[in-house]
Design a protein around this motif. Structure first.
Motif, PDB file in Angstrom:
ATOM      1  N   VAL A  73       0.741  -1.151   0.006  1.00  0.00           N
ATOM      2  CA  VAL A  73       0.018   0.014  -0.135  1.00  0.00           C
ATOM      3  C   VAL A  73       0.821   1.368  -0.095  1.00  0.00           C
ATOM      4  O   VAL A  73       0.749   2.301  -0.776  1.00  0.00           O
ATOM      5  N   ALA A  74       2.008   0.990   0.742  1.00  0.00           N
ATOM      6  CA  ALA A  74       3.028   2.478   1.015  1.00  0.00           C
ATOM      7  C   ALA A  74       3.563   2.624  -0.431  1.00  0.00           C
ATOM      8  O   ALA A  74       3.572   3.830  -1.010  1.00  0.00           O
ATOM      9  N   ALA A  75       3.864   1.532  -1.152  1.00  0.00           N
ATOM     10  CA  ALA A  75       4.564   1.904  -2.498  1.00  0.00           C
ATOM     11  C   ALA A  75       3.561   2.308  -3.338  1.00  0.00           C
ATOM     12  O   ALA A  75       3.886   2.783  -4.524  1.00  0.00           O
ATOM     13  N   GLY A  76       2.290   1.582  -3.299  1.00  0.00           N
ATOM     14  CA  GLY A  76       1.233   2.118  -4.243  1.00  0.00           C
ATOM     15  C   GLY A  76       0.957   3.568  -4.172  1.00  0.00           C
ATOM     16  O   GLY A  76       0.426   4.263  -5.084  1.00  0.00           O
ATOM     17  N   LEU A  77       1.018   3.973  -3.106  1.00  0.00           N
ATOM     18  CA  LEU A  77       0.523   5.477  -2.799  1.00  0.00           C
ATOM     19  C   LEU A  77       1.519   6.294  -3.499  1.00  0.00           C
ATOM     20  O   LEU A  77       1.263   7.716  -3.646  1.00  0.00           O
ATOM     21  N   VAL A  78       2.937   6.028  -3.835  1.00  0.00           N
ATOM     22  CA  VAL A  78       3.824   7.053  -4.193  1.00  0.00           C
ATOM     23  C   VAL A  78       3.309   7.676  -5.336  1.00  0.00           C
ATOM     24  O   VAL A  78       3.400   8.514  -5.645  1.00  0.00           O
ATOM     25  N   PRO A  79       3.262   6.715  -6.301  1.00  0.00           N
ATOM     26  CA  PRO A  79       2.677   7.283  -7.541  1.00  0.00           C
ATOM     27  C   PRO A  79       1.294   7.864  -7.515  1.00  0.00           C
ATOM     28  O   PRO A  79       1.159   8.890  -8.525  1.00  0.00           O
ATOM     29  N   TRP A  80       0.287   7.556  -6.549  1.00  0.00           N
ATOM     30  CA  TRP A  80      -0.858   8.242  -6.655  1.00  0.00           C
ATOM     31  C   TRP A  80      -0.757   9.818  -6.127  1.00  0.00           C
ATOM     32  O   TRP A  80      -1.275  10.610  -6.645  1.00  0.00           O
ATOM     33  N   VAL A  81       0.321   9.800  -5.278  1.00  0.00           N
ATOM     34  CA  VAL A  81       0.747  11.223  -4.764  1.00  0.00           C
ATOM     35  C   VAL A  81       1.222  11.876  -6.034  1.00  0.00           C
ATOM     36  O   VAL A  81       0.835  13.328  -5.886  1.00  0.00           O
ATOM     37  N   VAL A  82       2.139  11.418  -6.737  1.00  0.00           N
ATOM     38  CA  VAL A  82       2.599  12.191  -7.693  1.00  0.00           C
ATOM     39  C   VAL A  82       1.488  12.663  -8.784  1.00  0.00           C
ATOM     40  O   VAL A  82       1.304  13.808  -9.232  1.00  0.00           O
ATOM     41  N   VAL A  83       0.347  11.720  -9.037  1.00  0.00           N
ATOM     42  CA  VAL A  83      -0.752  11.935  -9.912  1.00  0.00           C
ATOM     43  C   VAL A  83      -1.536  13.089  -9.355  1.00  0.00           C
ATOM     44  O   VAL A  83      -1.903  14.041 -10.077  1.00  0.00           O
ATOM     45  N   LEU A  84      -1.854  13.174  -7.899  1.00  0.00           N
ATOM     46  CA  LEU A  84      -2.381  14.142  -7.364  1.00  0.00           C
ATOM     47  C   LEU A  84      -1.695  15.401  -7.391  1.00  0.00           C
ATOM     48  O   LEU A  84      -2.312  16.464  -7.721  1.00  0.00           O
ATOM     49  N   GLY A  85      -0.451  15.376  -7.328  1.00  0.00           N
ATOM     50  CA  GLY A  85       0.381  16.762  -7.360  1.00  0.00           C
ATOM     51  C   GLY A  85       0.297  17.250  -8.716  1.00  0.00           C
ATOM     52  O   GLY A  85       0.348  18.361  -8.859  1.00  0.00           O
ATOM     53  N   ARG A  86       0.252  16.454  -9.762  1.00  0.00           N
ATOM     54  CA  ARG A  86       0.050  16.837 -11.162  1.00  0.00           C
ATOM     55  C   ARG A  86      -1.445  17.367 -11.544  1.00  0.00           C
ATOM     56  O   ARG A  86      -1.630  18.085 -12.685  1.00  0.00           O
TER      57      ARG A  86
END
Length: 144
Positions: free
Chosen positions: A34-47
């Motif tokens: 879950v922690a690893a999966g949230l990293v790309p999600w945070v990038v998507v949100l940031g963009r």
């Protein structure tokens, strides 16, 4: 004279805690994934998230958060006073809520006086979060 028989092969001595640890060995893997999966999600949100937005039910959000913190503090105080180990759990929740409240207060404040007020309010909130974190990490036997 009584003869005691030993089971063969000898069974390993396991405590209930050891059995529980073995039973849930999958938990770190799930949380790590879950922690690893949230990293790309945070990038998507940031963009993709807009810089500003209009929010409905704004008073209910803040009143609900502060009410949750008040109830958490009351429960923690009562359980701690009674020496109940649940004080550690509620203290952990209060610490998280206090940190979240300080974070959102500061980041949603308008520049100027509102921002300064949010920073001033964040100091005691973060101090209480620290106290609750300390309490949550204490050993249960050391409760009053």
């Amino acid at each position: 004279m009584t003869v005691q028989t030993m089971p063969w092969p000898p069974r390993p001595a396991t405590s209930p805690g050891a059995r529980a640890r073995r039973r849930f060995t999958w938990v770190p893997g799930v949380l790590g994934a879950v922690a690893a999966g949230l990293v790309p999600w945070v990038v998507v949100l940031g963009r993709t998230l807009p810089e500003t937005t209009e929010v409905r039910h704004w008073p209910a959000v803040w009143i609900g958060l502060d009410l949750a913190m008040a109830l958490g503090c009351a429960a923690t105080a009562r359980w701690y006073h009674r020496g109940d180990g649940r004080a550690r759990l509620s203290a952990s929740a209060v610490a998280a809520l206090m940190g979240m409240d300080a974070w959102f207060d500061v980041l949603t404040a308008r520049p100027g006086t509102e921002f300064t007020q949010a920073l001033v309010c964040a100091v005691p909130e973060l101090a209480l979060a620290g106290l609750c974190t300390w309490l949550a990490l204490r050993e249960t036997e050391r409760l009053p």
